[in-house]
Design a protein around this motif. Structure first.
Motif, PDB file in Angstrom:
ATOM      1  N   ALA A   1      -0.917  10.191  -0.326  1.00 36.85           N
ATOM      2  CA  ALA A   1       0.509  10.369  -0.086  1.00 36.85           C
ATOM      3  C   ALA A   1       0.976   9.461   1.038  1.00 36.85           C
ATOM      4  CB  ALA A   1       0.799  11.827   0.268  1.00 36.85           C
ATOM      5  N   PRO A   2       2.125   8.782   0.884  1.00 36.23           N
ATOM      6  CA  PRO A   2       2.665   7.952   1.980  1.00 36.23           C
ATOM      7  C   PRO A   2       2.993   8.828   3.194  1.00 36.23           C
ATOM      8  CG  PRO A   2       3.741   7.459  -0.123  1.00 36.23           C
ATOM      9  CD  PRO A   2       2.941   8.699  -0.337  1.00 36.23           C
ATOM     10  N   TYR A   3       2.954   8.240   4.362  1.00 37.89           N
ATOM     11  CA  TYR A   3       3.240   8.998   5.588  1.00 37.89           C
ATOM     12  C   TYR A   3       4.683   9.498   5.606  1.00 37.89           C
ATOM     13  CZ  TYR A   3      -1.203   7.232   7.353  1.00 37.89           C
ATOM     14  OH  TYR A   3      -2.539   6.957   7.524  1.00 37.89           O
ATOM     15  N   ASP A   4       5.581   8.724   4.991  1.00 35.31           N
ATOM     16  CA  ASP A   4       7.001   9.101   5.001  1.00 35.31           C
ATOM     17  C   ASP A   4       7.433   9.693   3.664  1.00 35.31           C
ATOM     18  OD1 ASP A   4       6.648   6.817   3.573  1.00 35.31           O
ATOM     19  OD2 ASP A   4       8.423   5.774   4.364  1.00 35.31           O
ATOM     20  N   MET A   5       6.524  10.364   2.952  1.00 38.49           N
ATOM     21  CA  MET A   5       6.830  10.886   1.620  1.00 38.49           C
ATOM     22  C   MET A   5       7.888  11.991   1.700  1.00 38.49           C
ATOM     23  SD  MET A   5       4.383  12.827  -1.157  1.00 38.49           S
ATOM     24  CE  MET A   5       4.494  14.365  -0.253  1.00 38.49           C
ATOM     25  N   THR A   6       8.911  11.875   0.847  1.00 38.68           N
ATOM     26  CA  THR A   6       9.946  12.916   0.728  1.00 38.68           C
ATOM     27  C   THR A   6      10.051  13.447  -0.690  1.00 38.68           C
ATOM     28  OG1 THR A   6      11.640  11.207   0.353  1.00 38.68           O
ATOM     29  CG2 THR A   6      11.307  11.960   2.632  1.00 38.68           C
ATOM     30  N   ASP A   7       9.606  12.647  -1.662  1.00 41.89           N
ATOM     31  CA  ASP A   7       9.711  13.034  -3.077  1.00 41.89           C
ATOM     32  C   ASP A   7       8.395  12.707  -3.767  1.00 41.89           C
ATOM     33  OD1 ASP A   7      10.453  13.664  -5.642  1.00 41.89           O
ATOM     34  OD2 ASP A   7      11.625  11.838  -5.955  1.00 41.89           O
ATOM     35  N   MET A   8       7.685  13.741  -4.186  1.00 36.64           N
ATOM     36  CA  MET A   8       6.390  13.514  -4.815  1.00 36.64           C
ATOM     37  C   MET A   8       6.531  12.818  -6.166  1.00 36.64           C
ATOM     38  SD  MET A   8       3.274  16.199  -5.495  1.00 36.64           S
ATOM     39  CE  MET A   8       4.106  17.001  -6.854  1.00 36.64           C
ATOM     40  N   GLU A   9       7.610  13.111  -6.879  1.00 34.14           N
ATOM     41  CA  GLU A   9       7.831  12.466  -8.165  1.00 34.14           C
ATOM     42  C   GLU A   9       7.976  10.963  -7.987  1.00 34.14           C
ATOM     43  OE1 GLU A   9       8.231  12.095 -12.233  1.00 34.14           O
ATOM     44  OE2 GLU A   9       7.607  13.822 -11.028  1.00 34.14           O
ATOM     45  N   GLY A  10       8.666  10.567  -6.907  1.00 31.86           N
ATOM     46  CA  GLY A  10       8.802   9.143  -6.631  1.00 31.86           C
ATOM     47  C   GLY A  10       7.482   8.489  -6.298  1.00 31.86           C
ATOM     48  N   VAL A  11       6.582   9.233  -5.660  1.00 33.91           N
ATOM     49  CA  VAL A  11       5.263   8.688  -5.325  1.00 33.91           C
ATOM     50  C   VAL A  11       4.513   8.310  -6.592  1.00 33.91           C
ATOM     51  CG1 VAL A  11       3.010   9.222  -4.302  1.00 33.91           C
ATOM     52  CG2 VAL A  11       5.115   9.934  -3.149  1.00 33.91           C
ATOM     53  N   TRP A  12       4.550   9.203  -7.604  1.00 25.81           N
ATOM     54  CA  TRP A  12       3.834   8.923  -8.853  1.00 25.81           C
ATOM     55  C   TRP A  12       4.469   7.751  -9.596  1.00 25.81           C
ATOM     56  CZ3 TRP A  12      -0.797  10.703  -9.367  1.00 25.81           C
ATOM     57  CH2 TRP A  12      -1.156  11.921  -8.786  1.00 25.81           C
TER      58      TRP A  12
END
Length: 248
Positions: free
Chosen positions: A95-106
């Protein structure tokens, strides 16, 4: 380019075992541990999404923590040929350190950043036979048995179900089945009681009225009494006339 090695530690590592009988929901627990210093996003997919309910099916595992994933196999008619046909895959990404949206990560994750681990399914019943492997096609498993669409579910944090909670869910399901059966028995007993009450009322109503033979006997008796009274009246009249003539 080959994918990087899986950073999550899986227990069990290679095979999920489901112990029969399979007339009720059977649950296997998959423990995911994150030993790294980064948060890790994960997804659980399967080749048979209609046959399983997974809680949670996706989420984020904090650094140095672990979660329990409950994999619930739905009731079915056991077939030994289904051994090892079903498979699961645990897909993960840092996970990115500045993650706000898990869907966007995928969506933004590159193929070389994705990690995966595959597990076989084993149905433990007597006289199991080896089955032929089928082409693998994995789908996202949803946490609700009524949902079968292969879509991604975004969860900010994952919450695992321990064995106690799974046991409570199973016991509640069995208790509801017992309540339904009890209500059916009570409804049947009420119908039987109503039928018996109607028969009793019918018999009582019939007993409260004299039969036709009794009525006929009473009528004949009354007619006989009336004839005797008339005869006695005539006899007294004749005697009175005779006595009157003798007096003269």
């Amino acid at each position: 380019m080959a994918r990087p090695e899986q950073v999550l530690v899986l227990e069990p590592q290679h095979e999920l075992k489901f112990r029969g009988p399979f007339t009720d929901v059977v649950t296997a627990t998959l423990k995911l541990t994150n030993p790294t210093d980064r948060n890790v996003c994960f997804k659980v997919k399967t080749t048979a999404p209609r046959r399983y309910c997974v809680r949670p099916n996706s989420g984020v595992i904090d650094s140095g923590t672990s979660i329990n994933v409950s994999v619930m196999l739905q009731p079915f008619d056991y077939d030994p040929n289904e051994k090892s046909k079903h498979k699961f895959m645990v897909l993960s990404v840092l996970a990115p350190y500045d993650m706000t949206d898990m869907e966007g990560v995928w969506k933004e994750a590159k193929p070389e950043e994705l990690m995966d681990t595959k597990l076989r399914c084993a149905f433990e019943m007597p006289l199991e036979n080896d089955s032929v492997h089928e082409p693998e096609s994995y789908h996202t498993v949803h946490s609700s048995t009524s949902s079968v669409k292969t879509e991604h579910v975004a969860l900010p944090k994952s919450s695992s179900l321990d064995d106690g909670e799974v046991k409570k869910i199973t016991e509640e399901y069995k208790r509801q089945q017992a309540d339904v059966q009890r209500l059916r028995e009570e409804n049947k007993q009420i119908r039987e009681n109503n039928g018996l009450r109607k028969r009793i009322v019918t018999v009582a109503a019939a007993d409260s009225y004299p039969s036709s033979s009794v009525v006929a006997a009473l009528a004949t008796r009354n007619e006989g009494l009336s004839a005797r009274v008339v005869a006695l009246c005539v006899l007294f009249f004749v005697i009175g006339v005779i006595v009157g003539k003798l007096a003269l």
